[in-house]
Design a protein around this motif. Structure first.
Motif, PDB file in Angstrom:
ATOM      1  N   PHE A   1      -8.881  26.827 -56.979  1.00  0.00           N
ATOM      2  CA  PHE A   1      -9.535  27.676 -55.990  1.00  0.00           C
ATOM      3  C   PHE A   1     -10.503  26.866 -55.135  1.00  0.00           C
ATOM      4  O   PHE A   1     -10.553  27.033 -53.905  1.00  0.00           O
ATOM      5  N   ARG A   2     -11.248  25.966 -55.741  1.00  0.00           N
ATOM      6  CA  ARG A   2     -12.184  25.131 -54.976  1.00  0.00           C
ATOM      7  C   ARG A   2     -11.438  24.224 -54.007  1.00  0.00           C
ATOM      8  O   ARG A   2     -11.906  23.968 -52.898  1.00  0.00           O
ATOM      9  N   ILE A   3     -10.273  23.739 -54.414  1.00  0.00           N
ATOM     10  CA  ILE A   3      -9.453  22.926 -53.504  1.00  0.00           C
ATOM     11  C   ILE A   3      -9.001  23.773 -52.318  1.00  0.00           C
ATOM     12  O   ILE A   3      -9.080  23.345 -51.167  1.00  0.00           O
ATOM     13  N   PHE A   4      -8.539  24.998 -52.600  1.00  0.00           N
ATOM     14  CA  PHE A   4      -8.136  25.897 -51.514  1.00  0.00           C
ATOM     15  C   PHE A   4      -9.290  26.149 -50.551  1.00  0.00           C
ATOM     16  O   PHE A   4      -9.126  26.089 -49.335  1.00  0.00           O
ATOM     17  N   VAL A   5     -10.482  26.433 -51.108  1.00  0.00           N
ATOM     18  CA  VAL A   5     -11.640  26.707 -50.254  1.00  0.00           C
ATOM     19  C   VAL A   5     -11.965  25.492 -49.386  1.00  0.00           C
ATOM     20  O   VAL A   5     -12.222  25.627 -48.190  1.00  0.00           O
ATOM     21  N   ALA A   6     -11.918  24.306 -49.958  1.00  0.00           N
ATOM     22  CA  ALA A   6     -12.186  23.094 -49.182  1.00  0.00           C
ATOM     23  C   ALA A   6     -11.182  22.931 -48.051  1.00  0.00           C
ATOM     24  O   ALA A   6     -11.558  22.624 -46.914  1.00  0.00           O
ATOM     25  N   CYS A   7      -9.912  23.164 -48.330  1.00  0.00           N
ATOM     26  CA  CYS A   7      -8.868  23.049 -47.301  1.00  0.00           C
ATOM     27  C   CYS A   7      -9.038  24.119 -46.225  1.00  0.00           C
ATOM     28  O   CYS A   7      -8.888  23.846 -45.032  1.00  0.00           O
ATOM     29  N   ALA A   8      -9.352  25.346 -46.637  1.00  0.00           N
ATOM     30  CA  ALA A   8      -9.531  26.439 -45.681  1.00  0.00           C
ATOM     31  C   ALA A   8     -10.740  26.185 -44.785  1.00  0.00           C
ATOM     32  O   ALA A   8     -10.689  26.423 -43.575  1.00  0.00           O
ATOM     33  N   LEU A   9     -11.826  25.702 -45.363  1.00  0.00           N
ATOM     34  CA  LEU A   9     -13.014  25.409 -44.563  1.00  0.00           C
ATOM     35  C   LEU A   9     -12.745  24.272 -43.589  1.00  0.00           C
ATOM     36  O   LEU A   9     -13.179  24.320 -42.432  1.00  0.00           O
TER      37      LEU A   9
ATOM     38  N   ALA B   1      -9.823  23.526 -42.289  1.00  0.00           N
ATOM     39  CA  ALA B   1      -8.946  24.080 -41.259  1.00  0.00           C
ATOM     40  C   ALA B   1      -9.731  24.939 -40.267  1.00  0.00           C
ATOM     41  O   ALA B   1      -9.328  25.072 -39.107  1.00  0.00           O
ATOM     42  N   ALA B   2     -10.849  25.511 -40.723  1.00  0.00           N
ATOM     43  CA  ALA B   2     -11.690  26.331 -39.856  1.00  0.00           C
ATOM     44  C   ALA B   2     -12.722  25.498 -39.094  1.00  0.00           C
ATOM     45  O   ALA B   2     -13.622  26.050 -38.460  1.00  0.00           O
ATOM     46  N   ASN B   3     -12.599  24.190 -39.172  1.00  0.00           N
ATOM     47  CA  ASN B   3     -13.494  23.249 -38.476  1.00  0.00           C
ATOM     48  C   ASN B   3     -14.960  23.379 -38.903  1.00  0.00           C
ATOM     49  O   ASN B   3     -15.864  23.175 -38.100  1.00  0.00           O
ATOM     50  N   VAL B   4     -15.170  23.713 -40.168  1.00  0.00           N
ATOM     51  CA  VAL B   4     -16.524  23.739 -40.715  1.00  0.00           C
ATOM     52  C   VAL B   4     -16.970  22.289 -40.895  1.00  0.00           C
ATOM     53  O   VAL B   4     -16.187  21.461 -41.371  1.00  0.00           O
ATOM     54  N   PRO B   5     -18.179  21.948 -40.510  1.00  0.00           N
ATOM     55  CA  PRO B   5     -18.637  20.556 -40.658  1.00  0.00           C
ATOM     56  C   PRO B   5     -18.539  20.081 -42.111  1.00  0.00           C
ATOM     57  O   PRO B   5     -18.764  20.847 -43.056  1.00  0.00           O
ATOM     58  N   ARG B   6     -18.226  18.804 -42.253  1.00  0.00           N
ATOM     59  CA  ARG B   6     -18.022  18.220 -43.582  1.00  0.00           C
ATOM     60  C   ARG B   6     -19.247  18.376 -44.478  1.00  0.00           C
ATOM     61  O   ARG B   6     -19.129  18.669 -45.654  1.00  0.00           O
ATOM     62  N   HIS B   7     -20.429  18.192 -43.918  1.00  0.00           N
ATOM     63  CA  HIS B   7     -21.643  18.326 -44.743  1.00  0.00           C
ATOM     64  C   HIS B   7     -21.814  19.764 -45.240  1.00  0.00           C
ATOM     65  O   HIS B   7     -22.331  19.983 -46.332  1.00  0.00           O
TER      66      HIS B   7
ATOM     67  N   LEU C   1     -21.467  23.893 -49.591  1.00  0.00           N
ATOM     68  CA  LEU C   1     -20.930  25.146 -50.112  1.00  0.00           C
ATOM     69  C   LEU C   1     -20.246  24.966 -51.462  1.00  0.00           C
ATOM     70  O   LEU C   1     -20.324  25.829 -52.333  1.00  0.00           O
ATOM     71  N   LEU C   2     -19.556  23.842 -51.630  1.00  0.00           N
ATOM     72  CA  LEU C   2     -18.837  23.588 -52.880  1.00  0.00           C
ATOM     73  C   LEU C   2     -19.665  22.791 -53.879  1.00  0.00           C
ATOM     74  O   LEU C   2     -19.174  22.432 -54.945  1.00  0.00           O
ATOM     75  N   ARG C   3     -20.908  22.510 -53.523  1.00  0.00           N
ATOM     76  CA  ARG C   3     -21.849  21.801 -54.392  1.00  0.00           C
ATOM     77  C   ARG C   3     -21.340  20.417 -54.785  1.00  0.00           C
ATOM     78  O   ARG C   3     -21.456  19.990 -55.930  1.00  0.00           O
ATOM     79  N   TRP C   4     -20.748  19.726 -53.806  1.00  0.00           N
ATOM     80  CA  TRP C   4     -20.317  18.352 -54.017  1.00  0.00           C
ATOM     81  C   TRP C   4     -21.405  17.438 -53.484  1.00  0.00           C
ATOM     82  O   TRP C   4     -21.860  17.575 -52.354  1.00  0.00           O
ATOM     83  N   ARG C   5     -21.810  16.464 -54.278  1.00  0.00           N
ATOM     84  CA  ARG C   5     -22.890  15.561 -53.878  1.00  0.00           C
ATOM     85  C   ARG C   5     -22.414  14.456 -52.947  1.00  0.00           C
ATOM     86  O   ARG C   5     -23.087  14.076 -52.018  1.00  0.00           O
TER      87      ARG C   5
ATOM     88  N   GLU D   1     -13.043  13.847 -49.745  1.00  0.00           N
ATOM     89  CA  GLU D   1     -11.905  13.023 -49.340  1.00  0.00           C
ATOM     90  C   GLU D   1     -10.670  13.293 -50.201  1.00  0.00           C
ATOM     91  O   GLU D   1      -9.549  13.225 -49.735  1.00  0.00           O
ATOM     92  N   ILE D   2     -10.879  13.591 -51.468  1.00  0.00           N
ATOM     93  CA  ILE D   2      -9.760  13.829 -52.382  1.00  0.00           C
ATOM     94  C   ILE D   2      -9.180  15.223 -52.208  1.00  0.00           C
ATOM     95  O   ILE D   2      -7.966  15.401 -52.152  1.00  0.00           O
ATOM     96  N   TYR D   3     -10.041  16.232 -52.116  1.00  0.00           N
ATOM     97  CA  TYR D   3      -9.576  17.613 -52.225  1.00  0.00           C
ATOM     98  C   TYR D   3      -9.384  18.352 -50.910  1.00  0.00           C
ATOM     99  O   TYR D   3      -8.566  19.262 -50.839  1.00  0.00           O
ATOM    100  N   ALA D   4     -10.121  18.026 -49.877  1.00  0.00           N
ATOM    101  CA  ALA D   4      -9.982  18.736 -48.599  1.00  0.00           C
ATOM    102  C   ALA D   4      -8.856  18.081 -47.804  1.00  0.00           C
ATOM    103  O   ALA D   4      -9.015  16.999 -47.260  1.00  0.00           O
TER     104      ALA D   4
END
Length: 84
Positions: free
Chosen positions: A25-33, A35-41, A46-50, A56-59
């Motif tokens: 699900f987190r991978i899907f959310v990263a890909c969807a965000l 695709a929606a041109n949400v800034p990388r930061h 949102l996904l609490r990645w430091r 780079e791996i999941y989105a």
């Protein structure tokens, strides 16, 4: 909550539910965000990645976006040169 969301929100059957996880699900959310041109930061926040590595791996790019970038190769003008 995850099961309720997947079963009733995404209409995933109980038999198919075994193929899903919070991780997928987190991978899907990263890909969807992405695709929606949400800034990388923002995606990382949102996904609490430091770091950048998880992003780079999941989105991943959608296939259509990947193809559009590759298609630009055919019309790109390259006039740089390298001297030996």
């Amino acid at each position: 909550m995850f099961e309720i969301m997947m079963r009733f929100g995404a209409h995933v059957s109980l038999a198919d539910f075994v193929h899903y996880s919070i991780h997928s699900f987190r991978i899907f959310v990263a890909c969807a965000l992405m695709a929606a041109n949400v800034p990388r930061h923002t995606i990382k926040r949102l996904l609490r990645w430091r770091g950048d590595l998880s992003l780079e791996i999941y989105a991943r790019l959608n296939d259509t976006e990947w193809a559009a970038h590759v298609q630009q190769i055919y019309t790109a003008r390259v006039d740089s040169t390298i001297a030996g």
